[in-house]
Design a protein around this motif. Structure first.
Motif, PDB file in Angstrom:
ATOM      1  N   LEU A   1       0.816  -1.205   0.000  1.00 56.79           N
ATOM      2  CA  LEU A   1       0.000   0.000   0.000  1.00 56.79           C
ATOM      3  C   LEU A   1       0.856   1.265   0.000  1.00 56.79           C
ATOM      4  O   LEU A   1       0.670   2.154  -0.838  1.00 56.79           O
ATOM      5  CB  LEU A   1      -0.899  -0.030   1.241  1.00 56.79           C
ATOM      6  CG  LEU A   1      -2.127   0.850   1.197  1.00 56.79           C
ATOM      7  CD1 LEU A   1      -2.950   0.553  -0.042  1.00 56.79           C
ATOM      8  CD2 LEU A   1      -2.965   0.621   2.438  1.00 56.79           C
ATOM      9  N   PHE A   2       1.821   1.343   0.903  1.00 56.50           N
ATOM     10  CA  PHE A   2       2.610   2.564   1.014  1.00 56.50           C
ATOM     11  C   PHE A   2       3.514   2.778  -0.194  1.00 56.50           C
ATOM     12  O   PHE A   2       3.709   3.898  -0.651  1.00 56.50           O
ATOM     13  CB  PHE A   2       3.422   2.567   2.312  1.00 56.50           C
ATOM     14  CG  PHE A   2       2.568   2.816   3.520  1.00 56.50           C
ATOM     15  CD1 PHE A   2       1.830   3.975   3.634  1.00 56.50           C
ATOM     16  CD2 PHE A   2       2.486   1.884   4.524  1.00 56.50           C
ATOM     17  CE1 PHE A   2       1.022   4.211   4.740  1.00 56.50           C
ATOM     18  CE2 PHE A   2       1.683   2.095   5.631  1.00 56.50           C
ATOM     19  CZ  PHE A   2       0.950   3.259   5.736  1.00 56.50           C
ATOM     20  N   ASN A   3       4.060   1.682  -0.698  1.00 53.29           N
ATOM     21  CA  ASN A   3       4.889   1.813  -1.899  1.00 53.29           C
ATOM     22  C   ASN A   3       4.066   2.309  -3.076  1.00 53.29           C
ATOM     23  O   ASN A   3       4.531   3.131  -3.865  1.00 53.29           O
ATOM     24  CB  ASN A   3       5.535   0.471  -2.242  1.00 53.29           C
ATOM     25  CG  ASN A   3       6.974   0.412  -1.764  1.00 53.29           C
ATOM     26  OD1 ASN A   3       7.699   1.390  -1.882  1.00 53.29           O
ATOM     27  ND2 ASN A   3       7.369  -0.709  -1.209  1.00 53.29           N
ATOM     28  N   THR A   4       2.836   1.787  -3.174  1.00 49.49           N
ATOM     29  CA  THR A   4       1.970   2.218  -4.267  1.00 49.49           C
ATOM     30  C   THR A   4       1.615   3.698  -4.111  1.00 49.49           C
ATOM     31  O   THR A   4       1.661   4.472  -5.073  1.00 49.49           O
ATOM     32  CB  THR A   4       0.691   1.359  -4.298  1.00 49.49           C
ATOM     33  OG1 THR A   4       1.075  -0.021  -4.350  1.00 49.49           O
ATOM     34  CG2 THR A   4      -0.157   1.684  -5.502  1.00 49.49           C
ATOM     35  N   LEU A   5       1.292   4.087  -2.880  1.00 50.09           N
ATOM     36  CA  LEU A   5       0.982   5.494  -2.633  1.00 50.09           C
ATOM     37  C   LEU A   5       2.186   6.389  -2.933  1.00 50.09           C
ATOM     38  O   LEU A   5       2.037   7.483  -3.479  1.00 50.09           O
ATOM     39  CB  LEU A   5       0.528   5.688  -1.183  1.00 50.09           C
ATOM     40  CG  LEU A   5      -0.831   5.084  -0.845  1.00 50.09           C
ATOM     41  CD1 LEU A   5      -1.095   5.153   0.650  1.00 50.09           C
ATOM     42  CD2 LEU A   5      -1.942   5.799  -1.611  1.00 50.09           C
ATOM     43  N   ALA A   6       3.370   5.906  -2.586  1.00 50.91           N
ATOM     44  CA  ALA A   6       4.575   6.693  -2.854  1.00 50.91           C
ATOM     45  C   ALA A   6       4.746   6.903  -4.359  1.00 50.91           C
ATOM     46  O   ALA A   6       5.113   7.991  -4.816  1.00 50.91           O
ATOM     47  CB  ALA A   6       5.794   5.995  -2.270  1.00 50.91           C
ATOM     48  N   ASN A   7       4.462   5.858  -5.136  1.00 49.98           N
ATOM     49  CA  ASN A   7       4.545   5.968  -6.594  1.00 49.98           C
ATOM     50  C   ASN A   7       3.515   6.960  -7.116  1.00 49.98           C
ATOM     51  O   ASN A   7       3.809   7.767  -7.995  1.00 49.98           O
ATOM     52  CB  ASN A   7       4.315   4.606  -7.243  1.00 49.98           C
ATOM     53  CG  ASN A   7       5.592   3.801  -7.335  1.00 49.98           C
ATOM     54  OD1 ASN A   7       6.357   3.965  -8.269  1.00 49.98           O
ATOM     55  ND2 ASN A   7       5.843   2.973  -6.346  1.00 49.98           N
ATOM     56  N   LEU A   8       2.296   6.892  -6.559  1.00 47.31           N
ATOM     57  CA  LEU A   8       1.252   7.831  -6.960  1.00 47.31           C
ATOM     58  C   LEU A   8       1.692   9.256  -6.712  1.00 47.31           C
ATOM     59  O   LEU A   8       1.555  10.129  -7.576  1.00 47.31           O
ATOM     60  CB  LEU A   8      -0.012   7.560  -6.135  1.00 47.31           C
ATOM     61  CG  LEU A   8      -1.073   6.692  -6.769  1.00 47.31           C
ATOM     62  CD1 LEU A   8      -2.188   6.445  -5.774  1.00 47.31           C
ATOM     63  CD2 LEU A   8      -1.624   7.367  -8.017  1.00 47.31           C
ATOM     64  N   GLN A   9       2.236   9.455  -5.527  1.00 46.69           N
ATOM     65  CA  GLN A   9       2.697  10.781  -5.148  1.00 46.69           C
ATOM     66  C   GLN A   9       3.713  11.297  -6.161  1.00 46.69           C
ATOM     67  O   GLN A   9       3.673  12.454  -6.570  1.00 46.69           O
ATOM     68  CB  GLN A   9       3.310  10.702  -3.750  1.00 46.69           C
ATOM     69  CG  GLN A   9       3.774  12.016  -3.184  1.00 46.69           C
ATOM     70  CD  GLN A   9       4.723  11.780  -2.031  1.00 46.69           C
ATOM     71  OE1 GLN A   9       5.660  10.993  -2.145  1.00 46.69           O
ATOM     72  NE2 GLN A   9       4.480  12.440  -0.927  1.00 46.69           N
ATOM     73  N   GLY A  10       4.610  10.433  -6.566  1.00 44.13           N
ATOM     74  CA  GLY A  10       5.623  10.841  -7.540  1.00 44.13           C
ATOM     75  C   GLY A  10       5.027  11.104  -8.910  1.00 44.13           C
ATOM     76  O   GLY A  10       5.392  12.073  -9.581  1.00 44.13           O
TER      77      GLY A  10
END
Lengths: 263, 359
Positions: free
Chosen positions: B182-191
């Protein structure tokens, strides 16, 4: 004054790119000298480039960020300052609060500008204190020591090592082993009389050994403490072990040097 | 007497049972005495018959019931030994009971015997009726209790199974949406939002689809293959955004199989394992192929990866073993022996996981 340089180790390209962009915005004078996507490359690049700051993702293919830092600390030559290491992780599973008050910092993904800003301030302050920088390596070694998982309790202890030699299996009593030495895919079992290869990794072997008798003294070496005669420090400060009735000296890495402090 | 008995009875279930049985026997005894007195008209006095009946009956219940409770507790007694005990108790209680009664009433034994000799048929009939009645009553009661205990056991088993299923569901949910993912995916979204809003939008759609389907499918009984494949597409799509060129994948579902129903969460763990243990930890990454096909009357679901392969690390071996055990257990619960699960090495590298489910 040479410009400050940073190396980024992150296996997810978008995250690596984003971190690079954010750093550029928050810390324009820092140069990103390389981006790698796995632990092994991180070690190689860091040794080659000697960056001032190293951003290490914890979960990477090949080697974790922690393993990479460990290896780097062992292989670091004493010229040049050890980089300030910032661990980057998506999930706080390594009890990384240990780093909050420490030399290296750690940041959680997704990285917020505010949090990375704090990291940048902290790094800047550290980089200006030269005395501090000299102690950087010792500090990270200390932290790694606290993060290296303790010896897991074995389900069963090995009493005999079974090594294939040609087309026969040689049985070696564990007590007769002087040391185990990791090679690429094998472990070399060294006794006073012989050397034999076993097809296993040091990682798998360790839990099956008695930790009070078999000490890890290097990333790739586990030694039978009963066979150690003395620990010798050379003029450059490197520690090596002299074994009873054995020519070969065994190097002790910084991470395990504390085992040989006098009582 | 009674005050001492009550607490004792609640602590000793066998004693409680014995007291109840004796009370029931006394009712029987009274009925027998009445029968002998007013139906068979033997001995003018009800009192005498009542005493004799009480003595014999109480002895009988003491031997049969007492013996049973001492030997086998409250369990259902084994049939043959119990019948032996029962048979032995009849003459013993007759003889001893008569003795005690004659002593209490101060009437010589011989008088009883004489009376009986005059009414052999009557007594025989009575004896059969009484024995049959008593036996039938107690046997039925123990049967009822046996069924009751069985039903209670059945209930407990059903509850345990339900609890296991719930726990499995929870574990699955926790495993599915792990914080890392979840957090890795959110981090990618943020980028992505900053550099490529359209791609970020697409990624967000996939994440929503994945989360919704994962949460929903763990609650439903059946899902269609088409739905399951679109969920896998969303998941692999997310992973591809994250891993970039390190991951390539292909999904193959024949048109005529879109509508087939399968239980949820069978295919998903296999695909996630191929990522988690196969392709993601491999330095160069790899490829994942998911296909569904029909072989005779079996549905085959196959997940192939070119990742690290099975048991690359001891930790992997452990979690893989656990995952395999879980999948096998689930298949057994759903299909008995009709479904199979196979996990083996892929050529030239990686792993193949294959499910075969009866259609």
């Amino acid at each position: 004054m040479t410009p400050l340089r940073a190396l980024i180790a992150e296996d997810e390209p978008i995250l690596a790119y984003t971190l690079q962009q954010t750093l550029q915005r928050l810390w324009p004078e820092l140069q990103v000298c390389g981006v790698v996507d796995n632990g092994a490359s991180a070690v190689q690049e860091a040794l080659a480039q000697k960056p001032d700051v190293l951003f290490l993702d914890i979960k990477m293919p090949g080697k974790t960020g922690l393993e990479a830092a460990h290896e780097l600390a062992e292989d670091w030559s004493d010229e040049g300052h050890f980089p300030l290491v910032v661990f980057v992780t998506a999930y706080d599973e390594y009890a990384l609060q240990a780093f909050e008050q420490a030399a290296a910092d750690y940041v959680l993904k997704p990285i917020s500008d505010a949090r990375l800003g704090k990291t940048v301030e902290r790094l800047k302050a550290r980089l200006q204190q030269h005395a501090e920088r000299d102690a950087e390596l010792e500090r990270i070694v200390g932290q790694l020591r606290s993060l290296v998982p303790g010896m897991p309790v074995a389900s069963e202890r090995l009493s005999m090592i079974r090594a294939a030699v040609g087309n026969q299996i040689r049985l070696i009593p564990v007590n007769e082993v002087l040391y185990f030495e990791a090679t690429d895919k094998y472990v070399n079992v060294v006794t006073a009389e012989s050397e034999s290869l076993i097809r296993t990794s040091l990682k798998e072997l360790l839990p099956q050994l008695d930790g009070s008798q078999f000490w890890q003294v290097h990333r790739g070496t586990v030694v039978n403490a009963h066979c150690i005669q003395s620990a010798i420090r050379d003029e450059s400060g490197k520690l090596s072990l002299k074994l009873k009735n054995h020519e070969q000296m065994l190097p002790v890495s910084r991470v395990y040097a504390h085992l040989f402090k006098q009582m | 007497m009674k005050t001492a008995l009550l607490p004792a009875m609640s602590t000793y279930p066998r004693l409680r049972r014995f007291v109840i049985d004796v009370a029931i026997t006394w009712v029987f005894n009274t009925v027998i005495a009445l029968l002998i007195t007013f139906v068979m008209r033997i001995h003018s006095s009800f009192y005498i018959n009542f005493v004799i009946s009480m003595c014999i009956g109480t002895l009988m219940v003491t031997i049969i019931d007492g013996g049973r409770l001492l030997l086998w507790g409250l369990e259902k007694p084994p049939r043959i030994p119990f019948l032996v005990l029962f048979a032995a108790s009849l003459p013993a209680s007759q003889y001893l009971g008569n003795g005690i009664a004659s002593w209490l009433l101060d009437i010589p034994r011989e008088n009883f015997e004489a009376v009986r000799a005059n009414n052999v048929v009557g007594f025989l009939v009575l004896f059969v009726i009484v024995c049959g009645g008593i036996t039938w009553f107690f046997w039925n009661r123990s049967l009822v209790e046996h069924f009751k205990a069985e039903a209670a056991g059945e209930k407990a088993r059903a509850a345990a199974i339900e609890k296991q299923a719930l726990q499995a569901q929870l574990q699955m949910l926790q495993a599915q949406i792990e914080p890392h993912m979840l957090f890795n995916t959110l981090a990618n979204l943020q980028g992505l939002i900053a550099v490529d809003a359209a791609r970020a939008q697409h990624m967000l759609d996939q994440l929503i689809q994945y989360l919704r389907a994962t949460l929903a499918s763990s609650r439903s009984e059946q899902t269609s293959l088409a739905h399951e494949f679109s969920l896998m597409d969303a998941y692999l799509g997310l992973m591809q955004v994250r891993m970039g060129s390190r991951l390539s994948y292909h999904l193959q579902l024949p048109d005529e199989m879109h509508g087939l129903n399968i239980p949820p969460m069978l295919l998903q763990p296999l695909v996630e394992n191929a990522i988690k243990h196969g392709v993601e930890p491999k330095v160069g990454g790899g490829r994942i192929e998911v296909e569904a096909l029909r072989e005779q009357n079996m549905l085959v679901l196959r997940v192939r990866d070119t990742g690290l392969g099975l048991g690359a690390t001891p930790a992997d071996q452990r979690s893989t073993r656990l995952g395999v055990a879980n999948t096998r257990e689930r298949l057994r619960a759903l299909y008995g022996e009709a479904a199979t699960f196979f996990l083996g090495p892929n050529v030239p590298c990686g792993a193949i996981a294959e499910l075969r489910i009866p259609l």
